[in-house]
Design an enzyme around this catalytic site. Sequence first.
Site, short mmCIF file in Angstrom:
data_model
loop_
_atom_site.label_atom_id
_atom_site.label_comp_id
_atom_site.label_asym_id
_atom_site.label_seq_id
_atom_site.Cartn_x
_atom_site.Cartn_y
_atom_site.Cartn_z
CG ASN A 1 16.17 22.86 66.15
OD1 ASN A 1 16.41 22.35 67.24
ND2 ASN A 1 17.09 23.00 65.22
CB CYS B 1 21.86 26.40 63.23
SG CYS B 1 20.47 27.49 63.20
N GLY C 1 18.40 33.72 69.11
CA GLY C 1 18.44 32.53 69.96
C GLY C 1 19.85 32.13 70.35
N1 PLP Z 1 17.43 27.38 69.18
C1 PLP Z 1 16.61 26.73 68.33
C2 PLP Z 1 15.70 25.67 68.87
C3 PLP Z 1 16.61 27.05 66.97
O1 PLP Z 1 15.78 26.41 66.15
C4 PLP Z 1 17.47 28.07 66.51
C5 PLP Z 1 17.53 28.40 65.07
O2 PLP Z 1 17.35 27.55 64.23
C6 PLP Z 1 18.29 28.73 67.44
C7 PLP Z 1 18.24 28.36 68.76
C8 PLP Z 1 19.19 29.84 67.03
O3 PLP Z 1 18.46 31.01 66.86
P1 PLP Z 1 19.05 32.22 66.01
O4 PLP Z 1 18.95 31.84 64.57
O5 PLP Z 1 18.18 33.37 66.36
O6 PLP Z 1 20.45 32.43 66.46
#
Ligand code: PLP
Length: 378
Positions: free
Chosen positions: A154, A328, A73
């Site tokens: 998220n 994150c 993502g």
């Molecule tokens: N976007 C959203 C809504 C997320 O929940 C996350 C991860 O928690 C990401 C992007 C990032 O994805 P990735 O972990 O694959 O980099």
Amino acid sequence: MALNYLYFDNAATTAVDPLVVEAMLPYLSEQYGNASATHGPGRMARLAVETARKKIASILHCKPVQIVFTSGGTESANLVIRSMASCPRISHLITSRTEHLCVLQTASIVHESGIVSLDYVALNNDGTVNLMDLNHLLETAPTGTLVCLMHANNEMGAPLNMSLVTEICRRHGAMLFSDSVQTVGHYPFDLSQSSVDFISASAHKFHGPKGVGFLYVKDPSVLRAVTTGGGHESGLRAGTENVAGIVGMAKALELASKRYDADSKHVRLLKSAVREKVLSLGAVVNGCDDDAALYTVLSVGFPKNNITENLLLELDMAGVAASGGSACSAGKSGSHVMEAIGAAERINIRFSFSRNNTLEEVKKLGNILEDILVKIPA
Ligand code: PLP
């Protein structure tokens, strides 16, 4: 149950399905060819990558050429925003303060570099995007606008009505990128019926492996690579393909797509049971609290006091994995999402569910919460 924990942090990541592991194993052992090599082992790896691309495209009702494999993502968001911000047709971005940091920070960095202007759309009280304000911003925006709004949040599960937003963007000639990391693999998509320009997905959010994802691009000719090197992914993303990861992601999406109905029903039941329990213990639900909200996420806020202050830690010590926000943003204090919806003063806990959770686990969680919040004297 993972690692002897009651695992309620599925928005951070999910357990890899055993059938996904099985599908990946050959590409981690005997079938180790580089998908760009022209010899037999290379051609076998290429076949696996292209079969996965076709499978994903057919599940999402789009063309294989519209799927660009990435590391997940974060990279997908960087690819769209950095690529579009540096192309002459885009001069303005609109996003919201509750986006994932991979969108928020990237938008802010390209804005600060002076190549695009940037607006933040207002939010409703339930954390959803205020569509009147979006409409208003688009009316006054310069030509060449990219709107970046996530499909579901998220941290609190606030949903975006994607078909309405694509319609608003289309009316104003704006492009739309919707971070769909929390919804791909949990809801059916029919991209043949949608005018969304870009969506991003990440395999580890739907029982696939970490470090692999994709970007759907309606018109691949508009995109430019931001990582340069070899001409992988039709020149849109340089770097040797993660063959095992890509195969695993396609398998995970295939499994998910066959069980959307049953899994969402099951997960909604779990969420509703936890919701009821935490409300009875004095919590409030953060963000959207109706059926349209992301069914895998329940964010609740407790009034701050000397018991709730350590709730996350107490839950961890009792063997419950939940989250104070997004994994994150680990290492940073506070949550920009809770701040944006005016909930930062509360003690906020995100419980997020998957098809692997059971009602029995939810009951245990309820008892643990009660022990911490009610039975243990302050
Ligand atoms: N976007 C959203 C809504 C997320 O929940 C996350 C991860 O928690 C990401 C992007 C990032 O994805 P990735 O972990 O694959 O980099």
